[in-house]
Write an enzyme that holds these catalytic residues in place. Structure first.
Site, short mmCIF file in Angstrom:
data_model
loop_
_atom_site.label_atom_id
_atom_site.label_comp_id
_atom_site.label_asym_id
_atom_site.label_seq_id
_atom_site.Cartn_x
_atom_site.Cartn_y
_atom_site.Cartn_z
N LYS A 1 0.85 -1.19 0.00
CA LYS A 1 0.00 0.00 0.00
C LYS A 1 0.89 1.24 0.00
O LYS A 1 1.88 1.30 0.70
CB LYS A 1 -0.92 0.01 1.22
CG LYS A 1 -2.02 -1.03 1.19
CD LYS A 1 -2.93 -0.95 2.41
CE LYS A 1 -3.85 0.24 2.34
NZ LYS A 1 -4.91 0.19 3.38
N GLU B 1 -18.26 -8.38 10.29
CA GLU B 1 -19.27 -7.81 11.18
C GLU B 1 -20.18 -8.88 11.77
O GLU B 1 -20.60 -8.77 12.94
CB GLU B 1 -20.10 -6.78 10.42
CG GLU B 1 -19.35 -5.52 10.02
CD GLU B 1 -18.60 -5.65 8.70
OE1 GLU B 1 -17.93 -4.69 8.31
OE2 GLU B 1 -18.68 -6.74 8.07
N ARG C 1 -24.65 -5.51 7.46
CA ARG C 1 -24.12 -6.81 7.05
C ARG C 1 -24.34 -7.88 8.12
O ARG C 1 -24.21 -9.07 7.84
CB ARG C 1 -22.63 -6.68 6.74
CG ARG C 1 -22.32 -5.74 5.59
CD ARG C 1 -20.87 -5.25 5.61
NE ARG C 1 -19.92 -6.31 5.43
CZ ARG C 1 -19.34 -6.65 4.27
NH1 ARG C 1 -19.66 -6.00 3.17
NH2 ARG C 1 -18.46 -7.61 4.22
#
Length: 648
Positions: free
Chosen positions: A286, A372, A400
């Protein structure tokens, strides 16, 4: 700012992937460098997600070079990796409108381009969607591959593995590229691993493996099984792909995701392979190629506008504390004297303020990753064992885990505390991240208490109230961004469950004969106060109530306001089915409307609102002070006309 546009002579020749595929392989390195410079410059002027896109520049170039997009369907997961993809697919002229009103979405979006076959702003959906594209092509005998690029921690979600478990149905039409940029699941990569990746993805190797498998099947079943396992685990020991093989994928990798000389031949082999489905494991960094991002702890994951030369981020003027920090710091302080308090987040410790809690109480802070569903049931287990868990999850992400909220929390009446961040409209992230539905989907559940903070002081009180509430599940919501500037209380107050407060008049006395009562839930309270000022200027006495609770309702307060005012307006930054619906139900059940009371509900409209400045979004939603005033005046005019008609 010292920014100036980078020179991009090669990129200037590329408007679509078809243009890209006309280049010579040796030109791709320069193109990637120019693409990276263009992305850095664009995000420097708009803000947005930076580190993830920088990490996939070479991968994006290689995919569009090797595959025949858009006929080959490229699905990004999560969508904020896709800025380089947008630049290469006909949207470079609009890239500096990212995340702005009327501009490009910060994520992939079907309505934006034929090169975005599937919208992605949440995570871990790409393999399921890719499987759908691949099987549809297979059933209809159409050419075309489906390429799912999954990264940024998205492989931590169970949905990815559920999809992989079914992926054999797609055959060689499905290719999954695991962009391993922050999961630490790969060993260091280099020449040997690149050679192995090219070897195991080559047609010669694949052909030999297929031939060996056919011969082995002629032998005794146990011999065949043993040979197959031996080959599988031998490759797994070298390349690390045993888990993916067990899920039915042919594993290739790991390979250096920034080395085009490694990427191109592997992707070409995979494209032409008769084996499948295939998972290509690439390792990227990243923030690659931009030193400030590479040196930053979060790799410049999400940034405001910044100076491209120095990397210095544009600082906002000092103001009230951010809501998530108020929550995190309050919870950390409460936990100093209550060892039962713990905090759970799903890959968003900084965004939810759980990082503040974790710094003070590391043993009681849990980041479950992009999971989640697991996080909610984990919290339920903690609550069942006597802990006081706070599940700090964005409203849009809590969706979710709704089945777990219902079955594992509500039905069992477990005291899980839900700290719901990003309530209401959220600005640049747009419709996919708006917290529109949580009041509706939680307030419909038996056993639930649902609160909404009007300001940062109320958030302190609600955090403490939730900590002390052990009789069932409780949720409190609060918006993105900074508070309104009220002083924070030195000591939190435990709120009476289901009781609102009168904020106007300051005396709290409800005057009989008042014209207008505004019942506000959440952070629109400031706009309700502005509207009241404007109504008072027109001679209309106005009461403003901060309801605090969507459930249970303060029925006593509602009855008093209904009995003393001509018009009652409910106001909330939530979809239909929330406060307004519950007030109307009470009014209907008790006949309050029979006496001529006018009730108007103001809530988010039945549309998805795209990215823009939050104040403009609320104008579009009709939830700012001028629209409140218009709603009241229209109701009064209607009331007057109805009275005249009845008298006639």
């Amino acid at each position: 700012m010292t920014n100036s546009r980078p020179e991009t002579p090669l990129l200037d020749q590329v408007d679509t992937p078809e243009d890209l595929r006309r280049l010579e392989p040796e030109q791709l390195r320069q193109l990637s460098d120019e693409l990276r410079a263009e992305m850095i410059d664009a995000v420097g002027s708009t803000g947005g997600h930076l580190g993830s896109g920088l990490g996939v520049v070479e991968l994006t170039t290689a995919i569009h070079y090797v595959f025949n997009t858009p006929e080959d369907r490229l699905i990004w997961d999560v969508g904020h990796q896709a800025y380089p993809h947008k630049i290469l697919t006909g949207r470079r002229d609009r890239i500096r409108t990212l995340r702005q009103g009327g501009g490009l979405s910060g994520f992939t979006k079907r309505s934006e381009s034929e090169y975005d076959p599937f919208g992605a702003a949440h995570s871990s959906t790409s393999i399921s969607a890719g499987l759908g594209f691949a099987v549809a092509n297979k059933l209809n005998d159409r050419p075309g591959k489906a390429i799912a690029v999954i990264g940024d921690g998205a492989m931590s979600a169970g949905m990815a593995y559920e999809a992989m478990n079914n992926a054999e149905q797609a055959g060689n039409r499905l290719i999954v590229i695991l962009n391993d940029n922050d999961m630490s699941i790969a060993p260091p990569v280099g020449g040997l691993s690149a050679y192995l990746a090219r070897m195991v993805s080559s047609s010669e190797y694949l052909g030999l493996r297929t031939l060996a498998s056919k011969v082995a099947r002629r032998l005794h079943r146990k011999v065949h099984s043993g040979l197959e396992k031996a080959e599988e685990y031998a490759r797994g020991m070298v390349t690390g792909g045993t888990m993916f093989e067990e899920l039915g994928f042919y594993y290739v990798g790991p390979i250096d995701g920034h080395n085009l000389d490694h990427l191109i031949p592997v992707l070409e082999n995979v494209r032409d392979s008769e084996q499948g489905p295939v998972l290509v494991h690439v390792v990227t960094t990243k923030g690659k190629g931009y030193e400030p991002a590479e040196n930053s702890a979060d790799k410049y994951h999400g940034v405001p506008k910044f100076d491209v030369v120095t990397g210095e981020k544009k600082k906002s003027a000092a103001g009230p504390p951010a809501y998530q920090n108020v929550f995190g710091e309050t919870l950390a302080k409460l936990a100093e004297t209550d060892e039962r308090i713990c905090a759970i987040t799903a890959a968003m410790p900084g965004g939810t303020g759980v990082d503040k809690f974790a710094a003070a109480h590391p043993d009681r802070a849990f980041d479950v990753g992009i999971a989640e569903q697991h996080g909610v049931t984990f919290a339920a287990g903690l609550a069942a064992q006597g802990m006081r868990p706070f599940a700090a999850i964005y409203s849009t992400f809590l969706q979710r885990a709704y089945d777990q909220v219902v079955h594992d929390v509500a039905i069992q009446n477990l005291p899980v505390r839900f700290a719901i961040d990003r309530a209401g409209l959220v600005g640049a992230d747009g419709a996919t991240h708006a917290g529109s539905f949580d009041v509706t989907y939680l307030a419909s559940l038996p056993n639930f208490v649902v609160m909404a903070a009007a300001d940062e002081a109320e958030l302190v009180h609600m955090t403490y109230t939730a900590a002390e509430h052990d009789s069932g599940p409780i949720a409190f919501r609060y918006p993105r961004g900074n508070g309104v500037g009220v002083a924070l209380p030195e000591q939190p107050q435990k709120l009476a469950i289901g009781k609102g407060r009168i904020v106007r008049p300051e005396s709290g006395n409800i005057e009989k004969g008042g014209k207008v009562a505004i019942l506000s839930l959440g952070a629109r309270l400031a706009e309700a106060q502005k509207a009241a000022d404007q109504l008072e200027a027109k001679g209309l006495t106005t009461t403003v109530a901060d309801m605090r609770f969507a459930k249970p309702l303060d029925e006593e307060l509602i009855r008093k306001l209904a009995a003393t005012h001509d018009v009652v307006v409910t106001l909330e930054e939530a979809a239909i089915g929330g406060l307004g619906a519950h007030v109307l139900t009470l009014a209907s059940d008790e006949g309050l409307l029979d006496a001529g009371l006018k009730i108007r509900t103001m809530r988010l409209p039945d549309v998805f609102i795209d990215q823009d400045d939050p104040d403009k979004q609320y104008d579009q939603a009709g939830l700012n002070a001028p629209q409140i005033v218009d709603t009241v005046l229209a109701a009064l005019r209607h009331n007057s006309a109805a009275v005249k008609k009845a008298r006639a």
